[in-house]
Design a protein around this motif. Structure first.
Motif, PDB file in Angstrom:
ATOM      1  N   UNK A   1       0.844  -1.186   0.000  1.00  0.00           N
ATOM      2  CA  UNK A   1       0.000   0.000   0.000  1.00  0.00           C
ATOM      3  C   UNK A   1       0.880   1.238   0.000  1.00  0.00           C
ATOM      4  N   UNK A   2       0.614   2.149  -0.955  1.00  0.00           N
ATOM      5  CA  UNK A   2       1.272   3.446  -0.989  1.00  0.00           C
ATOM      6  C   UNK A   2       0.243   4.518  -0.663  1.00  0.00           C
ATOM      7  N   UNK A   3       0.519   5.346   0.345  1.00  0.00           N
ATOM      8  CA  UNK A   3      -0.361   6.481   0.635  1.00  0.00           C
ATOM      9  C   UNK A   3       0.398   7.775   0.335  1.00  0.00           C
ATOM     10  N   UNK A   4      -0.224   8.597  -0.494  1.00  0.00           N
ATOM     11  CA  UNK A   4       0.327   9.891  -0.878  1.00  0.00           C
ATOM     12  C   UNK A   4      -0.835  10.862  -1.080  1.00  0.00           C
ATOM     13  N   UNK A   5      -0.566  12.179  -1.051  1.00  0.00           N
ATOM     14  CA  UNK A   5      -1.637  13.149  -1.331  1.00  0.00           C
ATOM     15  C   UNK A   5      -2.206  12.950  -2.734  1.00  0.00           C
ATOM     16  N   UNK A   6      -3.402  13.470  -2.958  1.00  0.00           N
ATOM     17  CA  UNK A   6      -4.033  13.366  -4.276  1.00  0.00           C
ATOM     18  C   UNK A   6      -3.197  14.111  -5.310  1.00  0.00           C
TER      19      UNK A   6
ATOM     20  N   UNK B   1      -4.807   7.895  -0.032  1.00  0.00           N
ATOM     21  CA  UNK B   1      -4.294   9.071   0.668  1.00  0.00           C
ATOM     22  C   UNK B   1      -3.979   8.739   2.122  1.00  0.00           C
ATOM     23  N   UNK B   2      -4.860   7.968   2.751  1.00  0.00           N
ATOM     24  CA  UNK B   2      -4.698   7.640   4.164  1.00  0.00           C
ATOM     25  C   UNK B   2      -4.880   6.142   4.381  1.00  0.00           C
TER      26      UNK B   2
ATOM     27  N   UNK C   1     -10.382  14.358  16.619  1.00  0.00           N
ATOM     28  CA  UNK C   1      -9.840  15.349  17.537  1.00  0.00           C
ATOM     29  C   UNK C   1      -8.966  16.309  16.744  1.00  0.00           C
ATOM     30  N   UNK C   2      -8.596  17.462  17.334  1.00  0.00           N
ATOM     31  CA  UNK C   2      -7.699  18.370  16.617  1.00  0.00           C
ATOM     32  C   UNK C   2      -6.426  17.681  16.143  1.00  0.00           C
ATOM     33  N   UNK C   3      -5.870  16.782  16.962  1.00  0.00           N
ATOM     34  CA  UNK C   3      -4.635  16.123  16.556  1.00  0.00           C
ATOM     35  C   UNK C   3      -4.880  15.175  15.376  1.00  0.00           C
ATOM     36  N   UNK C   4      -6.047  14.499  15.358  1.00  0.00           N
ATOM     37  CA  UNK C   4      -6.397  13.680  14.196  1.00  0.00           C
ATOM     38  C   UNK C   4      -6.484  14.551  12.957  1.00  0.00           C
ATOM     39  N   UNK C   5      -7.002  15.756  13.134  1.00  0.00           N
ATOM     40  CA  UNK C   5      -7.136  16.678  12.013  1.00  0.00           C
ATOM     41  C   UNK C   5      -5.769  17.035  11.440  1.00  0.00           C
ATOM     42  N   UNK C   6      -4.789  17.325  12.282  1.00  0.00           N
ATOM     43  CA  UNK C   6      -3.455  17.643  11.788  1.00  0.00           C
ATOM     44  C   UNK C   6      -2.866  16.449  11.036  1.00  0.00           C
ATOM     45  N   UNK C   7      -3.107  15.252  11.553  1.00  0.00           N
ATOM     46  CA  UNK C   7      -2.587  14.054  10.889  1.00  0.00           C
ATOM     47  C   UNK C   7      -3.217  13.884   9.510  1.00  0.00           C
ATOM     48  N   UNK C   8      -4.521  14.092   9.432  1.00  0.00           N
ATOM     49  CA  UNK C   8      -5.222  14.001   8.150  1.00  0.00           C
ATOM     50  C   UNK C   8      -4.688  15.050   7.177  1.00  0.00           C
TER      51      UNK C   8
ATOM     52  N   UNK D   1      -2.696  14.366   3.652  1.00  0.00           N
ATOM     53  CA  UNK D   1      -3.419  14.872   2.486  1.00  0.00           C
ATOM     54  C   UNK D   1      -2.637  15.936   1.732  1.00  0.00           C
ATOM     55  N   UNK D   2      -1.484  16.344   2.250  1.00  0.00           N
ATOM     56  CA  UNK D   2      -0.635  17.275   1.522  1.00  0.00           C
ATOM     57  C   UNK D   2      -0.764  18.729   1.920  1.00  0.00           C
ATOM     58  N   UNK D   3      -1.512  19.034   2.979  1.00  0.00           N
ATOM     59  CA  UNK D   3      -1.689  20.414   3.413  1.00  0.00           C
ATOM     60  C   UNK D   3      -0.614  20.842   4.401  1.00  0.00           C
TER      61      UNK D   3
END
Length: 448
Positions: free
Chosen positions: A41-46, A221-222, A354-361, A365-367
């Motif tokens: 599995x490769x995960x990378x931003x779109x 992506x994830x 949670x906020x920390x999950x948001x940063x991880x996402x 996702x490349x942001x």
């Protein structure tokens, strides 16, 4: 004569045969074969080259049209590799899970049925080798597609590998592009549990204990933790933006960008291009955004190309519902500061993020991008470049103004010198801004 720029073209064969500009990533094939994992599995931003690489793998391995496909790799790295003997050796199932856009679980199943129908039609030549029992099941996936039950769909990939193996006497290479796209869509639209349960069987049956599988490669992506797709999966490897393995194959390296700018006689623009589209750190490599680079090569103008493509909805929605502390941290990031976050590399979409999950996402996702690794779970992150920074600056305005209509109304009122309208709009903006930083008001946002 300069080669055409392949903006939006993700088919490897089309790029090669129509003489588009191509940056050689075929060493990925060599590393996959030498590494030897059964499922990867490769995960990378779109838009970082996942689909193009999967298309490349498809044309390399596919037993159909093997001799013609061999010519696609002329003068590329893989042609000189010892593993080139694997070219054209295996039946290939290639399925993209992008494009499931329906708003209900019932309608999404219809879209999945059509994807499965196309897969079986692509291999209709094997019908002549099927016995009277298998031919009935095979034709059902094509001729009676609208009558297929969920159970039929769940076992379809595994069943097709069996049929292909029996026909070609070779095991099957399975390529699943954007495996997580339907999971993210289902989360956004409210049928996450149904999709999770479906994909656990749809992917799981073909990837786990499947004697007909030679190799499986997935992109996304994830890595979604609750789906259970990869549990109890032997010989499985997952590579994210944090891993040094395969870090050069998704996105563009600096020397690749330098050569591209030189080929199109704009090498003097490297510093500007770097500030706008560089800044990603994948493993040990410094990476440029490939979509934005291609757009720049074509237009010769700097702009927010990647960030203005689709895929921002989940990030925007989560940010709008975030706490004031999250926006204080984001404000620091926009100003060029760093943020300390904790990662577990598996996103739990089924729970309240949670906020920390948001940063991880946002990172995967490349942001955001990694600035420094503190330890195995703790990282300093930053906004990678001007393009992404422009997205967050505009997002602040959109949230405070509650969308672009208010901005347009204010411009119109200013131009017409409509004082009453100007006052009303500014009053609304002030109230929105106050609620934006008011915890109690923020909690009420979903019901407004």
């Amino acid at each position: 004569m300069l080669k055409k720029i392949p903006v939006g073209i993700e088919d490897f064969k089309e790029i090669i045969t129509k003489d588009y500009y191509y940056i050689d990533k075929t060493k990925l094939i060599e590393e996959l074969l030498l590494e030897g994992s059964r499922v990867t599995l490769f995960t990378r931003p779109r838009r970082f080259g996942k689909t193009l690489n999967m298309s490349m793998l498809r044309y390399f391995f596919d037993i159909k049209n093997a001799e013609n496909n061999k010519n696609l790799f002329k003068d590329l790295h893989i042609e000189k590799s010892p593993v080139f003997s694997e070219q054209g050796k295996y039946p290939v199932i290639f399925i993209s899970m992008k494009g499931l856009t329906a708003s209900t679980w019932k309608e999404v199943l219809k879209e999945i049925r059509l994807k499965i129908k196309k897969l079986f039609k692509d291999y209709r030549e094997i019908a002549s080798s099927l016995d009277k029992y298998d031919i009935l099941d095979f034709e059902k996936y094509i001729l009676e597609n609208d009558k297929l039950e969920e159970a039929d769909l769940k076992k379809s990939l595994q069943y097709l590998t069996e049929l292909l193996h029996n026909h070609y006497k070779e095991k099957v290479v399975l390529l699943i592009d954007e495996y997580d796209s339907p999971i993210i869509t289902a989360y956004e639209k409210g049928f996450y549990n149904e999709m999770k349960d479906f994909l656990r069987a749809f992917y799981g049956d073909v990837l786990k204990t499947n004697e007909y599988l030679q190799m499986g490669v997935l992109t996304g992506i994830i890595r979604v933790v609750q789906a259970g797709i990869f549990s109890d999966l032997n010989n499985f490897e997952s590579y994210t933006i944090l891993d040094k393995e395969y870090d050069e194959y998704f996105g563009l390296l600096e020397n690749e960008v330098e050569n591209a700018l030189l080929n199109y006689n704009i090498e003097y623009k490297l510093d500007e291009v770097k500030s706008w589209y560089d800044g990603y750190n994948f493993g040990t490599k410094e990476i440029y955004n490939p979509l934005s680079i291609l757009k720049y090569l074509k237009t010769k103008e700097l702009g927010a190309y990647w960030i203005n493509t689709s895929g921002n909805i989940l990030i925007k929605n989560l940010l709008i519902l975030s706490s004031p502390k999250t926006f204080e941290d984001l404000d620091k990031l926009v100003k060029g500061e760093d943020l300390l976050i904790y990662l577990n590399q598996s996103i739990a979409l089924g729970e309240n993020l949670t906020p920390n999950n948001l940063w991880e996402l946002m990172l995967f996702s490349g942001y955001l991008t990694i600035k420094e690794k503190i330890n195995d779970t703790t990282y300093l992150v930053k906004i990678p470049n001007k393009e992404v920074n422009s997205f967050f600056r505009n997002l602040f305005v959109e949230i405070v103004f509650r969308g672009k209509n208010s901005i347009a109304d204010l411009k119109k009122a200013l131009q017409s010198k409509d004082v009453k309208a100007i006052i009303e709009i500014i009053e609304e903006v002030v109230l929105n801004a106050m609620s934006f930083y008011d915890t109690d008001s923020r909690c009420q946002l979903p019901n407004e």
